[in-house]
Scaffold this active site. Structure first.
Site, PDB file in Angstrom:
ATOM      1  N   HIS A 113      47.745  28.937  52.844  1.00  0.00           N
ATOM      2  CA  HIS A 113      46.763  30.096  52.845  1.00  0.00           C
ATOM      3  C   HIS A 113      45.420  29.821  53.283  1.00  0.00           C
ATOM      4  O   HIS A 113      44.481  30.676  53.576  1.00  0.00           O
ATOM      5  CB  HIS A 113      46.631  30.483  51.125  1.00  0.00           C
ATOM      6  CG  HIS A 113      47.680  31.353  50.872  1.00  0.00           C
ATOM      7  ND1 HIS A 113      49.007  30.919  50.915  1.00  0.00           N
ATOM      8  CD2 HIS A 113      47.647  32.799  50.154  1.00  0.00           C
ATOM      9  CE1 HIS A 113      49.711  32.011  50.334  1.00  0.00           C
ATOM     10  NE2 HIS A 113      48.970  32.911  50.191  1.00  0.00           N
TER      11      HIS A 113
ATOM     12  N   GLU B 293      55.463  34.813  52.358  1.00  0.00           N
ATOM     13  CA  GLU B 293      55.229  34.321  51.045  1.00  0.00           C
ATOM     14  C   GLU B 293      56.480  33.707  50.408  1.00  0.00           C
ATOM     15  O   GLU B 293      56.518  32.693  49.847  1.00  0.00           O
ATOM     16  CB  GLU B 293      54.642  35.384  49.964  1.00  0.00           C
ATOM     17  CG  GLU B 293      53.273  35.874  50.332  1.00  0.00           C
ATOM     18  CD  GLU B 293      52.196  34.803  49.907  1.00  0.00           C
ATOM     19  OE1 GLU B 293      52.513  34.018  49.223  1.00  0.00           O
ATOM     20  OE2 GLU B 293      50.970  35.147  50.188  1.00  0.00           O
TER      21      GLU B 293
ATOM     22  N   HIS C  88      48.743  39.643  55.888  1.00  0.00           N
ATOM     23  CA  HIS C  88      48.540  38.405  55.034  1.00  0.00           C
ATOM     24  C   HIS C  88      49.800  37.533  55.304  1.00  0.00           C
ATOM     25  O   HIS C  88      49.814  36.378  55.421  1.00  0.00           O
ATOM     26  CB  HIS C  88      48.426  38.834  53.701  1.00  0.00           C
ATOM     27  CG  HIS C  88      48.278  37.605  52.731  1.00  0.00           C
ATOM     28  ND1 HIS C  88      47.244  36.770  52.591  1.00  0.00           N
ATOM     29  CD2 HIS C  88      49.251  37.252  51.628  1.00  0.00           C
ATOM     30  CE1 HIS C  88      47.440  35.967  51.790  1.00  0.00           C
ATOM     31  NE2 HIS C  88      48.524  35.948  51.100  1.00  0.00           N
TER      32      HIS C  88
ATOM     33  N   ARG D  23      48.340  25.950  39.757  1.00  0.00           N
ATOM     34  CA  ARG D  23      48.537  26.982  40.194  1.00  0.00           C
ATOM     35  C   ARG D  23      48.017  26.973  41.825  1.00  0.00           C
ATOM     36  O   ARG D  23      48.474  28.048  42.478  1.00  0.00           O
ATOM     37  CB  ARG D  23      47.713  28.320  39.417  1.00  0.00           C
ATOM     38  CG  ARG D  23      48.068  29.534  39.799  1.00  0.00           C
ATOM     39  CD  ARG D  23      47.672  30.713  38.700  1.00  0.00           C
ATOM     40  NE  ARG D  23      48.053  31.938  39.471  1.00  0.00           N
ATOM     41  CZ  ARG D  23      48.206  33.077  38.698  1.00  0.00           C
ATOM     42  NH1 ARG D  23      48.014  33.024  37.398  1.00  0.00           N
ATOM     43  NH2 ARG D  23      48.386  34.205  39.250  1.00  0.00           N
TER      44      ARG D  23
ATOM     45  N   HIS E 170      43.968  32.684  55.642  1.00  0.00           N
ATOM     46  CA  HIS E 170      42.678  33.294  55.344  1.00  0.00           C
ATOM     47  C   HIS E 170      41.722  33.547  56.331  1.00  0.00           C
ATOM     48  O   HIS E 170      41.285  34.430  56.824  1.00  0.00           O
ATOM     49  CB  HIS E 170      42.065  33.021  53.891  1.00  0.00           C
ATOM     50  CG  HIS E 170      42.818  33.159  52.692  1.00  0.00           C
ATOM     51  ND1 HIS E 170      42.731  32.571  51.629  1.00  0.00           N
ATOM     52  CD2 HIS E 170      43.535  34.360  52.609  1.00  0.00           C
ATOM     53  CE1 HIS E 170      43.442  33.283  50.766  1.00  0.00           C
ATOM     54  NE2 HIS E 170      43.988  34.010  50.995  1.00  0.00           N
TER      55      HIS E 170
ATOM     56  N   LYS F 206      57.179  30.725  40.373  1.00  0.00           N
ATOM     57  CA  LYS F 206      55.956  31.193  40.087  1.00  0.00           C
ATOM     58  C   LYS F 206      55.573  31.163  38.491  1.00  0.00           C
ATOM     59  O   LYS F 206      54.497  30.801  37.903  1.00  0.00           O
ATOM     60  CB  LYS F 206      55.600  32.581  40.568  1.00  0.00           C
ATOM     61  CG  LYS F 206      53.880  32.951  40.392  1.00  0.00           C
ATOM     62  CD  LYS F 206      53.636  34.238  41.213  1.00  0.00           C
ATOM     63  CE  LYS F 206      51.991  34.163  41.144  1.00  0.00           C
ATOM     64  NZ  LYS F 206      51.255  35.085  41.944  1.00  0.00           N
TER      65      LYS F 206
ATOM     66  N   ARG G 258      38.026  48.016  28.068  1.00  0.00           N
ATOM     67  CA  ARG G 258      37.906  46.557  27.900  1.00  0.00           C
ATOM     68  C   ARG G 258      39.519  45.787  28.094  1.00  0.00           C
ATOM     69  O   ARG G 258      39.768  44.722  27.476  1.00  0.00           O
ATOM     70  CB  ARG G 258      37.172  46.098  26.855  1.00  0.00           C
ATOM     71  CG  ARG G 258      35.682  46.442  26.942  1.00  0.00           C
ATOM     72  CD  ARG G 258      34.917  45.564  25.768  1.00  0.00           C
ATOM     73  NE  ARG G 258      33.521  46.018  25.979  1.00  0.00           N
ATOM     74  CZ  ARG G 258      33.041  47.318  25.223  1.00  0.00           C
ATOM     75  NH1 ARG G 258      33.798  48.038  24.642  1.00  0.00           N
ATOM     76  NH2 ARG G 258      31.826  47.535  25.239  1.00  0.00           N
TER      77      ARG G 258
ATOM     78  N   LYS H 229      46.979  37.940  38.163  1.00  0.00           N
ATOM     79  CA  LYS H 229      45.721  38.302  39.184  1.00  0.00           C
ATOM     80  C   LYS H 229      45.592  39.618  39.388  1.00  0.00           C
ATOM     81  O   LYS H 229      46.298  39.974  40.075  1.00  0.00           O
ATOM     82  CB  LYS H 229      45.743  37.246  40.460  1.00  0.00           C
ATOM     83  CG  LYS H 229      45.536  35.749  40.017  1.00  0.00           C
ATOM     84  CD  LYS H 229      45.383  35.141  41.324  1.00  0.00           C
ATOM     85  CE  LYS H 229      45.231  33.503  41.201  1.00  0.00           C
ATOM     86  NZ  LYS H 229      45.332  32.662  42.337  1.00  0.00           N
TER      87      LYS H 229
ATOM     88  N   ASN I  11      48.758  28.369  46.858  1.00  0.00           N
ATOM     89  CA  ASN I  11      48.030  28.695  48.055  1.00  0.00           C
ATOM     90  C   ASN I  11      48.590  27.999  49.143  1.00  0.00           C
ATOM     91  O   ASN I  11      47.779  27.882  50.292  1.00  0.00           O
ATOM     92  CB  ASN I  11      46.433  28.740  47.749  1.00  0.00           C
ATOM     93  CG  ASN I  11      46.039  29.385  46.514  1.00  0.00           C
ATOM     94  OD1 ASN I  11      46.436  30.694  46.397  1.00  0.00           O
ATOM     95  ND2 ASN I  11      45.123  28.705  45.551  1.00  0.00           N
TER      96      ASN I  11
ATOM     97  N   GLU J 214      44.260  28.636  37.180  1.00  0.00           N
ATOM     98  CA  GLU J 214      44.334  27.963  38.277  1.00  0.00           C
ATOM     99  C   GLU J 214      43.327  26.970  38.031  1.00  0.00           C
ATOM    100  O   GLU J 214      42.448  26.610  38.953  1.00  0.00           O
ATOM    101  CB  GLU J 214      43.856  28.919  39.415  1.00  0.00           C
ATOM    102  CG  GLU J 214      44.196  28.238  40.853  1.00  0.00           C
ATOM    103  CD  GLU J 214      44.091  29.329  41.885  1.00  0.00           C
ATOM    104  OE1 GLU J 214      44.916  30.343  41.896  1.00  0.00           O
ATOM    105  OE2 GLU J 214      43.729  28.867  43.033  1.00  0.00           O
TER     106      GLU J 214
END
Ligand code: GLY
Length: 344
Positions: free
Chosen positions: A229, A180, A245, A222, A233, A208, A116, A138, A226, A218
């Site tokens: 993006h 990026e 990407h 946050r 995507h 960041k 956990r 993330k 993106n 987010e």
């Protein structure tokens, strides 16, 4: 140890350092918790072993994951967790991810899941991992229904950005990181081009870190990370991920500028600034892949996991980036035509 820049991600008692520089691997020893008796290194075959830090006073086991998105799966997480168990890892021990964004995403999620949640330290060896994937917590893997659809927020105990690794980074991976990096110019409306590479990476980490400190999960700002993006995507889906990407983000930033312009949010000069950064500064002159139609891209943009009621974009304005929804199909199409015309 050589000169290093240290940035802090401020998250109360979960705050951590991100150390950027050449020859900074030894910092990893100070980032592992004092309780650790075992270190599980998670890396890939392609990562030179010289970028694996040495750890004194602990047992070290090494766990290799496959390269490529096809290995970013729950079965890889299960295998890693079984190997951690076989190596005797307990809650006080630590996972150390050494590699690019795929390694930090997968190792981070394995660490978040095992017992956990056990501590993880990231050693980022790609530009994309340094300025994005390894920082901010993330983690996750893909399922057949989409990329990164299963994961967890799991902040690392520390991040080492070993810039020596960039000297041997394949050109395409470097371009992905630059895609990026271009994004950060617009998030803060700063010209980062006068900074050295170490300082520019550290600045991106700082930007960041500030965003993650303000909005870890987010709920708000946050989402600005993106930028570019939404189309990116869709391009990845439409090309079955043959466009990488960061390459897709480079095109997506230009598209976002055209869309903001069509909506009267920014003027032509600001659109040109996007081209100056993406094409001029970073040399990311990617065309739209052959045979891709606006209809296909609109369908795929709607599949973005951030789309809730309508396609969601982050768009520029005179006062900075904002999340925008409810844009008409007409504007989305007009901006695609503008992009295709300008890219030629
Ligand atoms: N890569 C975007 C984020 O970390 O939020």
């Amino acid at each position: 140890m050589s000169d290093a820049v240290e940035e802090i991600v401020n998250l109360g008692d979960r705050s951590y350092s991100v150390v950027v520089g050449h020859g900074v691997l030894p910092h990893a020893q100070n980032m592992i918790p004092s309780s650790a008796r075992r270190v599980a290194i998670v890396t890939q075959d392609g990562i030179p072993t010289k970028y694996i830090p040495s750890f004194a006073g602990v047992d070290v086991s090494t766990h290799i994951i496959g390269a490529g998105e096809s290995h970013k799966t729950l079965s890889t997480i299960e295998r890693l967790c079984r190997e951690f168990s076989q190596a005797g890892l307990t809650r006080g021990d630590v996972v150390v991810a050494v590699g690019g964004g795929m390694v930090t995403d997968v190792a981070g999620f394995a660490a978040a899941s095992y017992h956990r949640g056990i501590p993880v330290v990231h050693v980022a060896t790609s530009l994309l991992a340094m300025i994005d994937a390894a920082v901010g917590g993330k983690t996750g893997v893909n399922i057949a229904e989409g990329k990164n659809l299963v994961g967890a927020y799991w902040q690392p105990h520390g991040v080492v950005c070993e810039m020596d690794a960039l000297d041997t980074l394949p050109e395409r991976e470097m371009r992905c990181g630059l895609g990026e990096m271009a994004k950060y110019h617009f998030i803060v409306r700063e010209d980062l081009s006068s900074l050295s590479m170490v300082d520019r990476i550290a600045r991106c980490v700082r930007i960041k870190a500030d965003i993650v400190s303000a909005d870890e999960r987010e709920g708000g700002i946050r989402a600005l990370l993106n930028y570019g993006h939404t189309l990116a995507h869709a391009l990845e889906i439409a090309t079955d991920f043959s466009i990488a990407h960061g390459e897709a983000v480079a095109v997506g930033l230009l598209y976002a500028a055209h869309l903001a312009n069509r909506m009267g949010r920014i003027d032509e000069a600001r659109v040109d600034e996007h081209y100056e950064v993406v094409h001029g500064l970073y040399g990311l002159r990617h065309a739209l892949p052959n045979g891709i139609t606006p209809d296909q891209l609109i369908i795929d943009m709607g599949r973005d996991k951030k789309a809730i009621d309508s396609i969601t974009f982050v768009l520029d304005s005179a006062t900075g980036l904002e999340v925008v929804t409810g844009i008409s199909d007409t504007k989305i199409r007009e901006a695609l035509t503008d992009l295709m015309t300008r890219l030629g």
